[in-house]
Design a protein around this motif. Sequence first.
Motif, PDB file in Angstrom:
ATOM      1  N   ALA A  68      13.895  52.094 -16.168  1.00 26.51           N
ATOM      2  CA  ALA A  68      14.807  51.593 -17.202  1.00 26.51           C
ATOM      3  C   ALA A  68      15.820  52.654 -17.614  1.00 26.51           C
ATOM      4  CB  ALA A  68      14.005  51.123 -18.415  1.00 26.51           C
ATOM      5  N   GLN A  69      15.379  53.907 -17.716  1.00 25.79           N
ATOM      6  CA  GLN A  69      16.291  54.999 -18.077  1.00 25.79           C
ATOM      7  C   GLN A  69      17.322  55.247 -16.974  1.00 25.79           C
ATOM      8  OE1 GLN A  69      13.696  58.301 -18.879  1.00 25.79           O
ATOM      9  NE2 GLN A  69      12.708  57.283 -20.618  1.00 25.79           N
ATOM     10  N   ILE A  70      16.885  55.158 -15.733  1.00 30.27           N
ATOM     11  CA  ILE A  70      17.799  55.341 -14.598  1.00 30.27           C
ATOM     12  C   ILE A  70      18.887  54.282 -14.622  1.00 30.27           C
ATOM     13  CG2 ILE A  70      17.956  55.109 -12.077  1.00 30.27           C
ATOM     14  CD1 ILE A  70      15.127  56.432 -11.996  1.00 30.27           C
ATOM     15  N   LYS A  71      18.493  53.036 -14.832  1.00 24.63           N
ATOM     16  CA  LYS A  71      19.464  51.942 -14.831  1.00 24.63           C
ATOM     17  C   LYS A  71      20.375  51.988 -16.049  1.00 24.63           C
ATOM     18  CE  LYS A  71      17.812  47.952 -13.297  1.00 24.63           C
ATOM     19  NZ  LYS A  71      16.909  46.797 -13.098  1.00 24.63           N
ATOM     20  N   ALA A  72      19.848  52.422 -17.180  1.00 23.81           N
ATOM     21  CA  ALA A  72      20.679  52.532 -18.386  1.00 23.81           C
ATOM     22  C   ALA A  72      21.742  53.608 -18.205  1.00 23.81           C
ATOM     23  CB  ALA A  72      19.799  52.837 -19.598  1.00 23.81           C
ATOM     24  N   GLU A  73      21.348  54.736 -17.624  1.00 23.28           N
ATOM     25  CA  GLU A  73      22.332  55.796 -17.362  1.00 23.28           C
ATOM     26  C   GLU A  73      23.393  55.323 -16.368  1.00 23.28           C
ATOM     27  OE1 GLU A  73      22.673  60.188 -15.243  1.00 23.28           O
ATOM     28  OE2 GLU A  73      20.700  59.494 -15.922  1.00 23.28           O
ATOM     29  N   PHE A  74      22.951  54.631 -15.345  1.00 24.07           N
ATOM     30  CA  PHE A  74      23.870  54.105 -14.336  1.00 24.07           C
ATOM     31  C   PHE A  74      24.892  53.162 -14.957  1.00 24.07           C
ATOM     32  CE2 PHE A  74      24.665  50.649 -11.185  1.00 24.07           C
ATOM     33  CZ  PHE A  74      25.404  51.383 -10.270  1.00 24.07           C
ATOM     34  N   ASP A  75      24.430  52.237 -15.769  1.00 22.87           N
ATOM     35  CA  ASP A  75      25.332  51.273 -16.416  1.00 22.87           C
ATOM     36  C   ASP A  75      26.297  51.966 -17.375  1.00 22.87           C
ATOM     37  OD1 ASP A  75      24.151  49.179 -15.055  1.00 22.87           O
ATOM     38  OD2 ASP A  75      22.760  48.694 -16.692  1.00 22.87           O
ATOM     39  N   ARG A  76      25.803  52.967 -18.083  1.00 22.57           N
ATOM     40  CA  ARG A  76      26.651  53.686 -19.043  1.00 22.57           C
ATOM     41  C   ARG A  76      27.766  54.461 -18.335  1.00 22.57           C
ATOM     42  NH1 ARG A  76      23.013  56.516 -20.797  1.00 22.57           N
ATOM     43  NH2 ARG A  76      23.460  58.557 -19.885  1.00 22.57           N
ATOM     44  N   LYS A  77      27.409  55.165 -17.264  1.00 23.32           N
ATOM     45  CA  LYS A  77      28.399  55.982 -16.565  1.00 23.32           C
ATOM     46  C   LYS A  77      29.379  55.137 -15.766  1.00 23.32           C
ATOM     47  CE  LYS A  77      25.796  60.300 -16.105  1.00 23.32           C
ATOM     48  NZ  LYS A  77      25.178  61.263 -15.151  1.00 23.32           N
ATOM     49  N   ARG A  78      28.907  54.055 -15.196  1.00 19.41           N
ATOM     50  CA  ARG A  78      29.770  53.217 -14.371  1.00 19.41           C
ATOM     51  C   ARG A  78      30.702  52.361 -15.210  1.00 19.41           C
ATOM     52  NH1 ARG A  78      27.749  48.522 -10.251  1.00 19.41           N
ATOM     53  NH2 ARG A  78      27.124  47.630 -12.242  1.00 19.41           N
ATOM     54  N   GLY A  79      30.206  51.935 -16.374  1.00 20.24           N
ATOM     55  CA  GLY A  79      31.003  51.083 -17.245  1.00 20.24           C
ATOM     56  C   GLY A  79      30.634  49.621 -17.069  1.00 20.24           C
ATOM     57  N   GLU A  80      30.598  48.899 -18.161  1.00 18.94           N
ATOM     58  CA  GLU A  80      30.155  47.507 -18.134  1.00 18.94           C
ATOM     59  C   GLU A  80      31.055  46.610 -17.296  1.00 18.94           C
ATOM     60  OE1 GLU A  80      29.701  46.093 -22.070  1.00 18.94           O
ATOM     61  OE2 GLU A  80      28.085  47.465 -22.603  1.00 18.94           O
ATOM     62  N   ASP A  81      32.342  46.912 -17.265  1.00 14.09           N
ATOM     63  CA  ASP A  81      33.299  46.031 -16.584  1.00 14.09           C
ATOM     64  C   ASP A  81      33.599  46.463 -15.149  1.00 14.09           C
ATOM     65  OD1 ASP A  81      33.532  44.572 -18.958  1.00 14.09           O
ATOM     66  OD2 ASP A  81      35.110  45.902 -19.704  1.00 14.09           O
ATOM     67  N   PHE A  82      32.816  47.385 -14.626  1.00 17.51           N
ATOM     68  CA  PHE A  82      33.092  47.910 -13.294  1.00 17.51           C
ATOM     69  C   PHE A  82      32.907  46.837 -12.219  1.00 17.51           C
ATOM     70  CE2 PHE A  82      31.657  49.672  -9.260  1.00 17.51           C
ATOM     71  CZ  PHE A  82      32.666  50.579  -8.992  1.00 17.51           C
ATOM     72  N   ILE A  83      33.843  46.778 -11.311  1.00 18.51           N
ATOM     73  CA  ILE A  83      33.753  45.922 -10.123  1.00 18.51           C
ATOM     74  C   ILE A  83      34.034  46.795  -8.909  1.00 18.51           C
ATOM     75  CG2 ILE A  83      34.707  43.945  -8.883  1.00 18.51           C
ATOM     76  CD1 ILE A  83      35.495  42.739 -11.565  1.00 18.51           C
ATOM     77  N   PHE A  84      33.149  46.769  -7.933  1.00 20.20           N
ATOM     78  CA  PHE A  84      33.329  47.598  -6.745  1.00 20.20           C
ATOM     79  C   PHE A  84      34.452  47.028  -5.888  1.00 20.20           C
ATOM     80  CE2 PHE A  84      32.196  48.679  -2.282  1.00 20.20           C
ATOM     81  CZ  PHE A  84      32.362  50.062  -2.389  1.00 20.20           C
ATOM     82  N   GLU A  85      35.526  47.780  -5.774  1.00 23.99           N
ATOM     83  CA  GLU A  85      36.661  47.406  -4.940  1.00 23.99           C
ATOM     84  C   GLU A  85      36.851  48.499  -3.898  1.00 23.99           C
ATOM     85  OE1 GLU A  85      39.956  46.844  -7.539  1.00 23.99           O
ATOM     86  OE2 GLU A  85      39.134  45.027  -8.451  1.00 23.99           O
ATOM     87  N   PRO A  86      36.340  48.292  -2.703  1.00 19.80           N
ATOM     88  CA  PRO A  86      36.329  49.354  -1.691  1.00 19.80           C
ATOM     89  C   PRO A  86      37.731  49.780  -1.277  1.00 19.80           C
ATOM     90  CG  PRO A  86      35.726  47.238  -0.717  1.00 19.80           C
ATOM     91  CD  PRO A  86      35.767  47.030  -2.202  1.00 19.80           C
ATOM     92  N   LEU A  87      37.856  51.051  -0.962  1.00 25.07           N
ATOM     93  CA  LEU A  87      39.140  51.590  -0.534  1.00 25.07           C
ATOM     94  C   LEU A  87      39.568  51.059   0.829  1.00 25.07           C
ATOM     95  CD1 LEU A  87      38.630  55.315  -1.645  1.00 25.07           C
ATOM     96  CD2 LEU A  87      39.972  53.557  -2.803  1.00 25.07           C
ATOM     97  N   ILE A  88      38.648  50.441   1.547  1.00 23.89           N
ATOM     98  CA  ILE A  88      38.951  49.884   2.865  1.00 23.89           C
ATOM     99  C   ILE A  88      39.570  48.501   2.778  1.00 23.89           C
ATOM    100  CG2 ILE A  88      37.222  51.187   4.144  1.00 23.89           C
ATOM    101  CD1 ILE A  88      35.347  48.753   3.743  1.00 23.89           C
ATOM    102  N   GLY A  89      39.589  47.912   1.562  1.00 25.62           N
ATOM    103  CA  GLY A  89      40.126  46.570   1.424  1.00 25.62           C
ATOM    104  C   GLY A  89      39.243  45.543   2.105  1.00 25.62           C
ATOM    105  N   ASP A  90      39.870  44.566   2.766  1.00 26.25           N
ATOM    106  CA  ASP A  90      39.108  43.484   3.391  1.00 26.25           C
ATOM    107  C   ASP A  90      39.075  43.596   4.912  1.00 26.25           C
ATOM    108  OD1 ASP A  90      41.721  42.902   3.959  1.00 26.25           O
ATOM    109  OD2 ASP A  90      41.692  40.865   3.154  1.00 26.25           O
ATOM    110  N   ARG A  91      39.417  44.764   5.446  1.00 27.58           N
ATOM    111  CA  ARG A  91      39.424  44.918   6.890  1.00 27.58           C
ATOM    112  C   ARG A  91      38.011  44.832   7.470  1.00 27.58           C
ATOM    113  NH1 ARG A  91      40.594  49.796  10.202  1.00 27.58           N
ATOM    114  NH2 ARG A  91      39.204  48.554  11.504  1.00 27.58           N
ATOM    115  N   LYS A  92      37.926  44.480   8.737  1.00 27.85           N
ATOM    116  CA  LYS A  92      36.634  44.425   9.401  1.00 27.85           C
ATOM    117  C   LYS A  92      36.186  45.838   9.789  1.00 27.85           C
ATOM    118  CE  LYS A  92      37.239  39.778  11.322  1.00 27.85           C
ATOM    119  NZ  LYS A  92      37.307  38.955  12.568  1.00 27.85           N
ATOM    120  N   PRO A  93      34.888  46.055   9.985  1.00 29.36           N
ATOM    121  CA  PRO A  93      34.420  47.380  10.419  1.00 29.36           C
ATOM    122  C   PRO A  93      35.110  47.791  11.713  1.00 29.36           C
ATOM    123  CG  PRO A  93      32.563  46.008   9.760  1.00 29.36           C
ATOM    124  CD  PRO A  93      33.763  45.113   9.774  1.00 29.36           C
TER     125      PRO A  93
END
Length: 484
Positions: free
Chosen positions: A452-477
Amino acid sequence: MRRISIILASLMLVFSPAYGKKMPKAKVSNDATKYLDASFGVYDAMQKKIHSLAELGYMEYESSSLLASHLEEHGFTVERGVAGIPTAFVASFGSGSPVIGLLAEYDALPGMSQDTVSYKKAVTEGAAGHGCGHNLLGTGSVAGAVAISKWLAEGHQGTVKLFGCPAEEGGGGKAYMAREGCFDGVDAILDWHPDICNLVNVESGLANVQMRFTFHGISSHASSAPEKGRSALDAVEAFNFMMNLMREHIPDGTRIHYVITDGGKAPNVVPDRAEVLYYLRNGSRAVVADLKERALKAAEGAALGTGTTMTYEVVSGNFERLYNETLATVLQKNLELVGGVSYNEREMTFAREMLSSSGITDLSVLEKPSMVLPLGSDYPTLKGVSSDVGNVTWVAPVASFRAATFVPAGLGHCWQFTSSGGTTIGTKGVMNVARVMFLTAYDLYNSPETIAQIKAEFDRKRGEDFIFEPLIGDRKPPLDYRKQ
């Protein structure tokens, strides 16, 4: 059940001259400890096999299959070809929460072929080799996953997932896996990397993008009809010149490096095609994104000024790491408990000969593999490192550590690491890694409060509104990345 840290606190580590330290044990050992203590030969053979295969990124067919098949033999359910990558896989064992993940890599580096001898000697000149120790990285994580499964099989609740991650060396395989949700739902992930000493990594490292710029011109005879040509190589050189001028006007800590991968075929032929590969790095992915846009404008200008056209692709993109202190603290405790690597007489002779071959006279460096550095120790080489692990740290809590697997006779991507990593010196580190991973997973399975402490720290540092948007965009591997 009492925490393993309490059970093990008063126990001594038993040293075996052939195989290194055995697993710290409680008065009554469990199936995981017995398994690791008896399995040095299994994982010695495995890492040496992958070392000899030396498959490049996205082409690790035999290496990934070897690891995945081994996990299946131990009861794991393996999903192969995840995220559209034939050599990526996810292996699962157990049920319910917590879900603990382990990262595995197994790609080699081009041009790093090296025999397992104490002097520089390629097996095949110009061929690939494991200069970064990914033969060890994949093997150590798999050994740790199997050990964890032995404990879970005793009737304990929880799930372990081993993520087979291809093409870390430039191909950025984990970015594609993260984009496709492979790491979603994992409570904590353990990551490691081969090195010359033992420490928990608290550095964020550098975000980066890798971009390939291709310029297209008009071919002609460079002497009899130069006016008819439009040189793609001129465009590359103009682009590189502008990028080098940019160095004065970028944030501190930024890194720009490139290599011309195609500059034409003959001086008397105006090149109608030329290509350059760039890495752009900074401690902030926002700065890297800005550098990307500036580089694109420079490339467009170079094409306009030379009468050519330009195309580009983002081959890979990696976030800086998001450090999780809570998870790192648990990892540090178990790294200290397991300790470092001690060489036997044969290995010490090999190490001394390698130092001599490398022009190193200070034999005190051989003390590094046995040492465990305190949490937060300054380790400068990690400050400038980029890795696709950074992407994973923003979708799940991750803690990373370095383990001694190499003779301390070089600095990364070198023949010394390739050589020593393919010997029992490397395997000793592998077995230590497996023990650290098991003990850390054990602690996490038995402490919901820590999870629970690990996940709480993760959520706090990442931010509640964070959405992972990769730098690679939508290209295929870029599965053909190493074939070009």
